[in-house]
Each structure stands twice: as C-alpha cells, then as structure tokens.
Design a protein around this motif. Structure first.
Motif, mmCIF file in Angstrom:
data_model
loop_
_atom_site.group_PDB
_atom_site.id
_atom_site.type_symbol
_atom_site.label_atom_id
_atom_site.label_comp_id
_atom_site.label_asym_id
_atom_site.label_seq_id
_atom_site.Cartn_x
_atom_site.Cartn_y
_atom_site.Cartn_z
ATOM 1 N N PHE A 75 1.568 20.366 21.734
ATOM 2 C CA PHE A 75 0.756 21.060 20.943
ATOM 3 C C PHE A 75 -0.776 20.256 20.792
ATOM 4 C CE2 PHE A 75 4.777 22.960 19.168
ATOM 5 C CZ PHE A 75 4.229 24.403 19.419
ATOM 6 N N ARG A 76 -0.795 19.090 20.868
ATOM 7 C CA ARG A 76 -1.942 18.087 20.807
ATOM 8 C C ARG A 76 -2.862 18.714 22.100
ATOM 9 N NH1 ARG A 76 1.288 14.052 19.027
ATOM 10 N NH2 ARG A 76 1.552 13.051 21.143
ATOM 11 N N LEU A 77 -2.055 18.711 22.958
ATOM 12 C CA LEU A 77 -2.994 18.912 24.203
ATOM 13 C C LEU A 77 -3.488 20.668 24.130
ATOM 14 C CD1 LEU A 77 -1.715 18.574 28.064
ATOM 15 C CD2 LEU A 77 -2.659 20.935 27.142
ATOM 16 N N LEU A 78 -2.610 21.264 23.558
ATOM 17 C CA LEU A 78 -3.192 22.998 23.554
ATOM 18 C C LEU A 78 -4.271 22.879 22.421
ATOM 19 C CD1 LEU A 78 0.111 25.026 23.693
ATOM 20 C CD2 LEU A 78 -1.684 24.571 25.368
ATOM 21 N N VAL A 79 -4.197 22.162 21.325
ATOM 22 C CA VAL A 79 -5.220 22.441 20.373
ATOM 23 C C VAL A 79 -6.580 21.662 20.901
ATOM 24 C CG1 VAL A 79 -5.546 21.810 17.949
ATOM 25 C CG2 VAL A 79 -3.329 22.790 18.620
ATOM 26 N N ASP A 80 -6.270 20.582 21.643
ATOM 27 C CA ASP A 80 -7.509 19.826 22.048
ATOM 28 C C ASP A 80 -8.144 20.668 22.983
ATOM 29 O OD1 ASP A 80 -8.869 17.242 22.517
ATOM 30 O OD2 ASP A 80 -8.402 17.741 24.673
ATOM 31 N N ASN A 81 -7.817 21.324 23.785
ATOM 32 C CA ASN A 81 -8.233 22.193 24.766
ATOM 33 C C ASN A 81 -8.987 23.472 24.065
ATOM 34 O OD1 ASN A 81 -7.855 20.730 27.150
ATOM 35 N ND2 ASN A 81 -6.101 22.036 27.973
ATOM 36 N N LEU A 82 -8.225 24.087 23.089
ATOM 37 C CA LEU A 82 -8.890 24.986 22.376
ATOM 38 C C LEU A 82 -9.894 24.858 21.683
ATOM 39 C CD1 LEU A 82 -5.324 26.733 20.840
ATOM 40 C CD2 LEU A 82 -7.069 27.647 22.706
ATOM 41 N N ALA A 83 -10.011 23.377 21.102
ATOM 42 C CA ALA A 83 -11.206 22.865 20.358
ATOM 43 C C ALA A 83 -12.448 22.952 21.348
ATOM 44 C CB ALA A 83 -11.110 21.673 19.888
ATOM 45 N N ARG A 84 -12.246 22.682 22.669
ATOM 46 C CA ARG A 84 -12.986 22.697 23.398
ATOM 47 C C ARG A 84 -13.860 23.974 23.659
ATOM 48 N NH1 ARG A 84 -12.634 18.248 27.384
ATOM 49 N NH2 ARG A 84 -10.878 16.631 26.540
ATOM 50 N N ALA A 85 -12.750 25.072 23.772
ATOM 51 C CA ALA A 85 -13.212 26.499 23.893
ATOM 52 C C ALA A 85 -13.976 26.866 22.673
ATOM 53 C CB ALA A 85 -11.759 27.183 24.084
ATOM 54 N N GLU A 86 -13.379 26.350 21.539
ATOM 55 C CA GLU A 86 -14.179 26.766 20.330
ATOM 56 C C GLU A 86 -15.504 26.263 20.317
ATOM 57 O OE1 GLU A 86 -14.156 27.032 15.753
ATOM 58 O OE2 GLU A 86 -12.825 27.663 17.252
ATOM 59 N N ASP A 87 -15.818 24.965 20.870
ATOM 60 C CA ASP A 87 -17.399 24.623 21.038
ATOM 61 C C ASP A 87 -18.042 25.513 21.792
ATOM 62 O OD1 ASP A 87 -16.704 22.451 19.280
ATOM 63 O OD2 ASP A 87 -16.341 21.121 21.105
ATOM 64 N N LEU A 88 -17.564 26.103 23.209
ATOM 65 C CA LEU A 88 -18.126 26.850 23.924
ATOM 66 C C LEU A 88 -18.400 28.277 23.275
ATOM 67 C CD1 LEU A 88 -19.450 27.600 26.708
ATOM 68 C CD2 LEU A 88 -16.873 28.204 27.444
ATOM 69 N N ILE A 120 -3.425 25.017 14.822
ATOM 70 C CA ILE A 120 -5.180 25.665 14.857
ATOM 71 C C ILE A 120 -5.620 26.005 13.637
ATOM 72 C CG2 ILE A 120 -6.250 27.742 15.382
ATOM 73 C CD1 ILE A 120 -4.325 28.238 17.899
ATOM 74 N N GLN A 121 -4.753 26.063 12.496
ATOM 75 C CA GLN A 121 -5.403 25.990 11.294
ATOM 76 C C GLN A 121 -5.634 24.633 10.528
ATOM 77 O OE1 GLN A 121 -6.051 28.813 9.573
ATOM 78 N NE2 GLN A 121 -5.238 28.853 7.444
ATOM 79 N N ARG A 122 -4.788 23.755 10.926
ATOM 80 C CA ARG A 122 -5.116 22.703 10.465
ATOM 81 C C ARG A 122 -6.180 21.800 11.110
ATOM 82 N NH1 ARG A 122 0.559 22.107 10.964
ATOM 83 N NH2 ARG A 122 0.314 20.867 13.147
ATOM 84 N N GLN A 123 -6.327 22.261 12.315
ATOM 85 C CA GLN A 123 -7.840 21.915 13.234
ATOM 86 C C GLN A 123 -9.048 22.402 12.707
ATOM 87 O OE1 GLN A 123 -7.399 19.244 15.081
ATOM 88 N NE2 GLN A 123 -9.524 19.086 16.170
ATOM 89 N N GLY A 124 -8.916 23.432 11.923
ATOM 90 C CA GLY A 124 -10.011 24.035 11.461
ATOM 91 C C GLY A 124 -10.839 25.055 12.397
#
Length: 268
Positions: A112-125, A152-156
């Motif tokens: 889950f850490r890997l997925l959320v980290d990658n989704l944060a990268r996608a969020e920036d884009l 995802i919610q916790r990561q904002g």
C-alpha cells in the motif's frame, strides 16, 4: 437516462460512426479506450467528441502503465492524459496493476505504501494538467480497495477516485453486489467521485457480455451469491443509487446500442 453510455476504442474507425452518432445526438457519455493508436479512429473520435458537450472519459493502456509502475512510466501517463484531453476527456480509468498483487499479510503495508507513493506522483501530474484518475477494481477483493482508499484519504490525494467494475467484483471477490454498493456509498460520503463499468459474466471469467448474450446463456436471472437483481436489474439498481455517476457499458460495439436500450426500457 441516468448517465448510461458506451465504451469505444481507438481502432475500426468505420465501425465507430453509428455508436458515436447515437451518443452525441442524445448527449450520452462515451469512454474511449486508448490502446491501439489508430490514426483514422483517433481523428474521428476527436472530430465527433471534442467540444460537443458530451461527457467523455478515457481508459489507459493498463497493460503498460498503472499504479504499480507510475514511478517508471510517468512519461506514458502524461502522453495518455494529453491525448485524452484532446478528445475532451475529463478523467481516465487506470488499474492498480497489470496482474494480481500479493495477498501475503506481511507484505500488505509495504504494497500500500508503494501504491500510494506512485499515486501521489500521478496526483502531481494530474494537478499540473488539471485532470483526474479513477482506479478500477480488478484482481482483488473489497477489503483491498477499502484499505487502499483509506490510505489515499490519509495521504490527502484529491485527484484519485474510483471506478467500480460490476463484472470484476463478481469474479475476483467473494462479496455480494450489495456489499460493494454499500462501500461505494462510503466512498461518496468521503468525497470520492465514482465511475461504473457495466456488463455481465457467468462468474468464471471477465467475459464482458451484453444483455442479449446473458439471456442466451440463461444467466440473466438473479443468483444467490453475488447479484440478487439479475440483468438488467443490477444495472438499473446502480442507476437508481448513483444517478450522478457516469455508467459505461463495456460490451461488443455491435451490441452497444441495443444493450443500452434494453436497460433503459422498463418493459424489457
């Protein structure tokens, strides 16, 4: 029509015309799978969909880039988003991965850490390009997506939302359709947007059957393990509970129009 619409893909330009005309004339949503890069099909799609006011979304080439590898495929995702926006797309459907990921309990937190980290990268884009992504349920049960979206919610993250595929949940989870719909209610309350993929299968594999095919196989009636509404009852139930979400039929192109008409016709 409760925002029911069609999925098409970027090939077979000659076959796309009738479905696109039907959708545009009625203001129905269209999802475009960007898989084949056929020039004639892409030119037609842009000509018929862009600047028409028809709700458009795209589907990424999920075999090449997805939440598991966004750290290595940012360029492919950016290319996809820029092309999708040329077609008038407001968001894209992406998968968590190209294949099932570990179910080993000791590896779940790291996954889950890997997925959320990658989704944060996608969020920036997506923030830079004014776009959003909807994660589609594929090879994992409801508990996997509940935990992922809690993270995802916790990561904002604000550009990551959910696509519920009714057929995937039938074959790759043990929960009922009502269990999934209740989870979707939870997501809506937490501020996530929804998108739907609708089709039928026999409960064995991802067959993407239209209503006529389900009826021919005698699987349109309610079952006792997943779908208590049958087909098209399950599609109508989704429409009633989530009227504001786009609901896309993922069926063969030649079945698209009669499949939609059979769903929205109360006498069928």
């Amino acid at each position: 029509m409760n925002k029911f619409g069609f999925k098409v893909v970027d090939e077979r330009a000659a076959a796309l015309g009738p479905v696109l005309d039907y959708a545009v004339d009625r203001g129905l949503p269209v999802e475009v799978g960007l898989y084949f890069s056929d020039r004639d099909a892409l030119a037609l799609l842009e000509r018929r969909l862009a600047d028409t006011g028809v709700p458009v979304n795209a589907h990424s080439d999920h075999g090449r880039y997805h939440a598991f590898n966004f750290d290595r495929t940012r360029g492919l995702l950016e290319e996809h988003i820029r092309l999708a926006r040329q077609l008038g797309s407001a968001y894209s459907i992406v998968h968590t991965g190209a294949s099932p990921m570990t179910q080993r309990p000791s590896r779940q937190s790291a996954l889950f850490r890997l997925l959320v980290d990658n989704l944060a990268r996608a969020e920036d884009l997506c923030t830079a390009l004014d776009y959003r992504l909807h994660l589609e349920n594929v090879y994992h049960p409801l508990a996997f997506y509940r935990e992922l979206f809690a993270a995802i919610q916790r990561q904002g993250l604000r550009r990551i939302h959910f696509c519920f595929d009714i057929g995937h949940a039938k074959i790759w989870s043990s929960e009922s359709l009502d269990d999934w719909l209740n989870f979707l209610d939870e997501l809506v309350r937490e501020g996530f947007a929804l998108h739907f993929h609708l089709h039928a299968n026999r409960g064995f594999a991802d067959e993407h059957l239209a209503l006529a095919e389900a009826q021919a196989l005698a699987i349109a009636e309610p079952d006792d393990y997943y779908n208590p509404y049958g087909y098209p009852g399950a599609f109508r139930k989704v429409g009633e509970r989530f009227p504001d979400a786009v609901k896309i039929f993922e069926v063969k192109l030649e079945q698209a129009i009669p499949n939609l008409e059979a769903t929205i016709n109360p006498s069928s």
